[in-house]
Design a protein around this motif. Structure first.
Motif, PDB file in Angstrom:
ATOM      1  N   GLY A  25     -16.598  69.348   6.681  1.00  0.00           N
ATOM      2  CA  GLY A  25     -17.598  68.907   5.715  1.00  0.00           C
ATOM      3  C   GLY A  25     -18.812  69.813   5.691  1.00  0.00           C
ATOM      4  O   GLY A  25     -19.348  70.128   4.630  1.00  0.00           O
ATOM      5  N   ASN A  26     -19.237  70.262   6.879  1.00  0.00           N
ATOM      6  CA  ASN A  26     -20.385  71.169   6.968  1.00  0.00           C
ATOM      7  C   ASN A  26     -20.098  72.514   6.315  1.00  0.00           C
ATOM      8  O   ASN A  26     -20.954  73.060   5.599  1.00  0.00           O
ATOM      9  N   LEU A  28     -17.831  73.104   3.970  1.00  0.00           N
ATOM     10  CA  LEU A  28     -17.717  72.874   2.531  1.00  0.00           C
ATOM     11  C   LEU A  28     -19.107  72.808   1.894  1.00  0.00           C
ATOM     12  O   LEU A  28     -19.337  73.341   0.802  1.00  0.00           O
ATOM     13  N   GLN A  29     -20.026  72.156   2.600  1.00  0.00           N
ATOM     14  CA  GLN A  29     -21.406  72.080   2.129  1.00  0.00           C
ATOM     15  C   GLN A  29     -22.028  73.477   2.049  1.00  0.00           C
ATOM     16  O   GLN A  29     -22.756  73.791   1.096  1.00  0.00           O
ATOM     17  N   TYR A  47     -17.440  71.457  -4.529  1.00  0.00           N
ATOM     18  CA  TYR A  47     -17.462  71.517  -3.068  1.00  0.00           C
ATOM     19  C   TYR A  47     -18.312  70.398  -2.467  1.00  0.00           C
ATOM     20  O   TYR A  47     -18.008  69.893  -1.377  1.00  0.00           O
ATOM     21  N   SER A  51     -17.161  67.624   0.300  1.00  0.00           N
ATOM     22  CA  SER A  51     -17.970  67.412   1.496  1.00  0.00           C
ATOM     23  C   SER A  51     -18.383  65.940   1.625  1.00  0.00           C
ATOM     24  O   SER A  51     -18.310  65.355   2.709  1.00  0.00           O
ATOM     25  N   GLU A  71     -26.200  64.521   6.697  1.00  0.00           N
ATOM     26  CA  GLU A  71     -25.496  65.525   5.882  1.00  0.00           C
ATOM     27  C   GLU A  71     -24.925  64.879   4.623  1.00  0.00           C
ATOM     28  O   GLU A  71     -24.944  65.472   3.540  1.00  0.00           O
ATOM     29  N   CYS A  75     -25.989  65.950   0.780  1.00  0.00           N
ATOM     30  CA  CYS A  75     -25.009  66.307  -0.258  1.00  0.00           C
ATOM     31  C   CYS A  75     -25.169  65.425  -1.503  1.00  0.00           C
ATOM     32  O   CYS A  75     -25.098  65.915  -2.636  1.00  0.00           O
TER      33      CYS A  75
END
Length: 284
Positions: A25-26, A28-29, A47, A51, A71, A75
């Motif tokens: 996830g990080n 992708l972020q 993206y 995420s 996070e 997002c």
């Protein structure tokens, strides 16, 4: 940009191999933020969605983890900022507010939360909520969220003022908006970071709109001219970056192909050696 995208994509692959969805996830972020800085907003949102899905899954599996919750909130806020451009889109963005509020509540309740980061996310959430609610036809609710954001901002520290500008412009409070923009503009110019989408399409655009709304048309035109000049420079730099990115990806593909060929050759050699060993054993 090419190096950042390459590193993040490699990180995504590594995270998938480990089965670490928080790490994935990080990364992708990270890709989303690079695309945002490049002005490729559709790719950025794509993206971000991936995420958001992974961080939401982390929350369901592990409960209120501070890192994953903040996070997730970040997002959601970036996505809302990108997709809530007009009244129709703002109504869609407002639907994300409950999920963002839940993530904010999680980080505020976390025992290992970072106070400065929580405060920053609160200001961003309230400022963005004010903008979305005003754009979707709820000015009174918007004003209440604006007051919550304003209450969190230190009067002697103007680093968070920019979060309030979109709402102030929508509410036609142009003088207040311009004051906030000028603080951010001064900071960026001092750091010599003026050739970016954030500065050209964000800060300068806010300044132009505020000046026009105040009836200062000549000054607004001067800002627009600066936007055009910086936009040309930015476009030229990005074309060079895109060529560099394609070159890097081509080189990586070639290396990976060679490695696969070497692995295939080694596999055949191993098969021959094993077959020979088996044949020797059978003769003994």
């Amino acid at each position: 940009y090419s190096d950042a995208l390459f590193g993040a994509r490699k990180g995504i692959e590594y995270a998938k191999l480990r089965g670490d969805i928080s790490m994935e996830g990080n990364f992708l972020q990270n890709v989303a933020l690079v695309y945002q800085d490049m002005g490729m907003y559709d790719e950025c949102v794509d993206y971000l969605d991936r995420s958001i899905e992974l961080f939401s899954e982390c929350m369901r599996r592990e409960g209120a983890n501070f890192s994953d919750a903040q996070e997730l909130l970040f997002c959601l806020l970036v996505k809302m900022d990108l997709v809530g451009g007009d009244s129709v889109q703002a109504k869609k963005a407002v639907k994300l507010l409950p999920q963002a509020a839940a993530a904010l509540d999680s980080i505020k309740k976390s025992k290992n939360g970072i106070k400065s980061l929580i405060k920053q996310r609160e200001i961003e959430y309230y400022g963005l909520s004010a903008r979305m609610l005003h754009a979707s036809g709820h000015p009174e609710k918007a004003r209440a969220y604006y007051q919550k954001a304003l209450a969190l901002i230190d009067a002697n520290d103007h680093t968070d003022d920019i979060q309030l500008v979109p709402y102030l412009l929508l509410a036609r409070r142009y003088e207040e908006a311009l004051k906030c923009v000028r603080h951010e503009k001064s900071y960026i110019e001092q750091s010599n970071d003026t050739c970016s989408h954030y500065f050209v399409e964000g800060v300068l655009d806010y300044e132009r709109i505020a000046l026009y709304g105040m009836g200062k048309y000549k000054e607004a035109a001067e800002v627009a001219a600066r936007q055009l000049a910086l936009g040309d420079t930015l476009e030229h730099r990005e074309k060079k970056e895109q060529v560099a990115e394609q070159t890097v990806l081509y080189q990586i593909s070639e290396k990976e192909l060679k490695l696969k060929e070497q692995d295939a050759k080694l596999g055949k050699q191993r098969a021959v050696l094993i077959g020979g060993a088996v044949a020797v054993l059978m003769l003994m």
